[in-house]
Write a protein that holds these residues in place. Structure first.
Motif, PDB file in Angstrom:
ATOM      1  N   ALA A 267      60.721 -22.679  28.772  1.00 27.68           N
ATOM      2  CA  ALA A 267      59.709 -23.825  28.994  1.00 27.68           C
ATOM      3  C   ALA A 267      60.523 -25.142  28.849  1.00 27.68           C
ATOM      4  O   ALA A 267      60.464 -25.819  27.951  1.00 27.68           O
ATOM      5  CB  ALA A 267      58.754 -23.875  28.096  1.00 27.68           C
ATOM      6  N   PRO A 268      61.713 -25.396  29.878  1.00 26.13           N
ATOM      7  CA  PRO A 268      62.462 -26.395  29.630  1.00 26.13           C
ATOM      8  C   PRO A 268      61.946 -27.777  29.564  1.00 26.13           C
ATOM      9  O   PRO A 268      62.258 -28.658  28.977  1.00 26.13           O
ATOM     10  CB  PRO A 268      63.572 -26.227  30.826  1.00 26.13           C
ATOM     11  N   GLU A 269      60.846 -27.775  30.499  1.00 26.02           N
ATOM     12  CA  GLU A 269      60.163 -28.949  30.591  1.00 26.02           C
ATOM     13  C   GLU A 269      59.504 -29.541  29.246  1.00 26.02           C
ATOM     14  O   GLU A 269      59.512 -30.749  28.983  1.00 26.02           O
ATOM     15  CB  GLU A 269      59.012 -28.993  31.554  1.00 26.02           C
TER      16      GLU A 269
ATOM     17  N   LEU B  68      62.559 -33.719  23.169  1.00 25.62           N
ATOM     18  CA  LEU B  68      63.794 -34.310  23.038  1.00 25.62           C
ATOM     19  C   LEU B  68      63.535 -35.699  23.645  1.00 25.62           C
ATOM     20  O   LEU B  68      64.064 -36.760  22.646  1.00 25.62           O
ATOM     21  CB  LEU B  68      65.013 -33.793  23.965  1.00 25.62           C
ATOM     22  N   LYS B  69      62.872 -36.275  24.448  1.00 22.18           N
ATOM     23  CA  LYS B  69      62.597 -37.440  25.080  1.00 22.18           C
ATOM     24  C   LYS B  69      61.655 -38.209  24.019  1.00 22.18           C
ATOM     25  O   LYS B  69      61.968 -39.522  23.722  1.00 22.18           O
ATOM     26  CB  LYS B  69      62.183 -37.532  26.275  1.00 22.18           C
ATOM     27  N   ASN B  70      61.035 -37.772  23.316  1.00 20.69           N
ATOM     28  CA  ASN B  70      60.008 -38.193  22.174  1.00 20.69           C
ATOM     29  C   ASN B  70      60.695 -38.490  21.035  1.00 20.69           C
ATOM     30  O   ASN B  70      60.401 -39.362  20.272  1.00 20.69           O
ATOM     31  CB  ASN B  70      58.740 -37.508  22.006  1.00 20.69           C
TER      32      ASN B  70
ATOM     33  N   TRP C 112      66.108 -39.041  22.734  1.00 24.40           N
ATOM     34  CA  TRP C 112      67.181 -38.547  23.298  1.00 24.40           C
ATOM     35  C   TRP C 112      67.022 -38.838  24.988  1.00 24.40           C
ATOM     36  O   TRP C 112      66.094 -38.916  25.199  1.00 24.40           O
ATOM     37  CB  TRP C 112      67.244 -36.913  23.356  1.00 24.40           C
ATOM     38  N   THR C 113      68.245 -38.792  25.514  1.00 27.53           N
ATOM     39  CA  THR C 113      68.503 -38.856  26.818  1.00 27.53           C
ATOM     40  C   THR C 113      68.472 -37.561  27.682  1.00 27.53           C
ATOM     41  O   THR C 113      69.642 -36.905  27.325  1.00 27.53           O
ATOM     42  CB  THR C 113      69.546 -39.990  27.377  1.00 27.53           C
ATOM     43  N   VAL C 114      67.607 -37.372  28.298  1.00 31.61           N
ATOM     44  CA  VAL C 114      67.418 -35.922  29.169  1.00 31.61           C
ATOM     45  C   VAL C 114      67.508 -36.106  30.623  1.00 31.61           C
ATOM     46  O   VAL C 114      66.417 -36.962  30.979  1.00 31.61           O
ATOM     47  CB  VAL C 114      66.202 -35.105  28.859  1.00 31.61           C
ATOM     48  N   LEU C 115      68.439 -35.520  31.143  1.00 33.47           N
ATOM     49  CA  LEU C 115      68.592 -35.636  32.771  1.00 33.47           C
ATOM     50  C   LEU C 115      68.080 -34.318  33.245  1.00 33.47           C
ATOM     51  O   LEU C 115      68.443 -33.183  32.583  1.00 33.47           O
ATOM     52  CB  LEU C 115      69.902 -35.980  33.046  1.00 33.47           C
ATOM     53  N   PRO C 116      67.523 -34.353  34.402  1.00 40.18           N
ATOM     54  CA  PRO C 116      67.129 -32.914  35.059  1.00 40.18           C
ATOM     55  C   PRO C 116      68.414 -32.344  35.552  1.00 40.18           C
ATOM     56  O   PRO C 116      69.249 -32.931  35.873  1.00 40.18           O
ATOM     57  CB  PRO C 116      66.072 -33.245  36.118  1.00 40.18           C
ATOM     58  N   PRO C 117      68.188 -30.808  35.676  1.00 41.18           N
ATOM     59  CA  PRO C 117      69.566 -30.405  36.394  1.00 41.18           C
ATOM     60  C   PRO C 117      69.734 -31.005  37.710  1.00 41.18           C
ATOM     61  O   PRO C 117      68.680 -31.361  38.593  1.00 41.18           O
ATOM     62  CB  PRO C 117      69.095 -28.517  36.128  1.00 41.18           C
ATOM     63  N   ARG C 118      71.072 -30.839  38.223  1.00 40.59           N
ATOM     64  CA  ARG C 118      71.229 -31.310  39.554  1.00 40.59           C
ATOM     65  C   ARG C 118      71.010 -30.129  40.444  1.00 40.59           C
ATOM     66  O   ARG C 118      71.138 -28.887  40.332  1.00 40.59           O
ATOM     67  CB  ARG C 118      72.775 -31.607  39.564  1.00 40.59           C
TER      68      ARG C 118
END
Length: 156
Positions: free
Chosen positions: A131-133, A139-141, A144-150
């Motif tokens: 459940a990476p989402e 993490l965002k809450n 943290w800065t979270v970027l989706p995978p390319r």
């Protein structure tokens, strides 16, 4: 104790497909309780469940009222946490020590906590992979800065 490990669906990670921990008296075959886990149960019962061996007058009444007169307490599959958040061997060992059923060794608490911590971290990693989402949102809450995978050109 029985553990069966196999590769998961991705063929990348070892996963427990079956385990059983049984408390027995003096190495006899008389069980006191058993904790079983079957990742893909062949029946309607929960994947992680607990059996209690013994007698209970109150439970006998419940079974009689349900027309299950041949059943006994050990026939129940008491659910315990599901696939991911089930008890670990360290929980069973701690139960036996705290209830005075076995004699502990020096530093038993530290040894159990270190081993249990490793188990919890392994379970958390596995949950995060499933459940990476959810993990990204947590993490965002927490700032943290979270970027989706390319997405590569080959996978599109």
């Amino acid at each position: 104790m029985l553990n069966t490990l196999n590769l998961d669906e991705s063929s990348r990670w070892l996963t427990t497909t079956k385990s059983s921990y049984t408390l027995q008296h003096n190495n006899t075959e008389d069980s006191i309780f058993a904790y079983d886990f079957v990742r893909t149960p062949p029946n309607k019962f929960p994947a992680a469940h607990f059996h209690i061996y013994g007698e209970s007058k109150r439970l006998k009444c419940v079974l009689n009222d349900a027309n299950r007169t041949k059943d006994k307490p050990a026939d129940f599959h008491l659910p315990v946490g599901g696939r991911r958040f089930r008890p670990c061997l360290e929980d069973i060992i701690e139960f036996c020590i705290l209830e005075g059923l076995v004699t502990s060794r020096d530093n038993w608490q530290q040894a159990l906590e270190e081993s249990r911590s490793l188990y919890y971290k392994t379970q958390l990693k596995a949950a995060a992979q499933r459940a990476p989402e959810v993990i990204a949102a947590v993490l965002k809450n927490n700032g943290w800065t979270v970027l989706p995978p390319r997405v590569s050109a080959n996978s599109a």
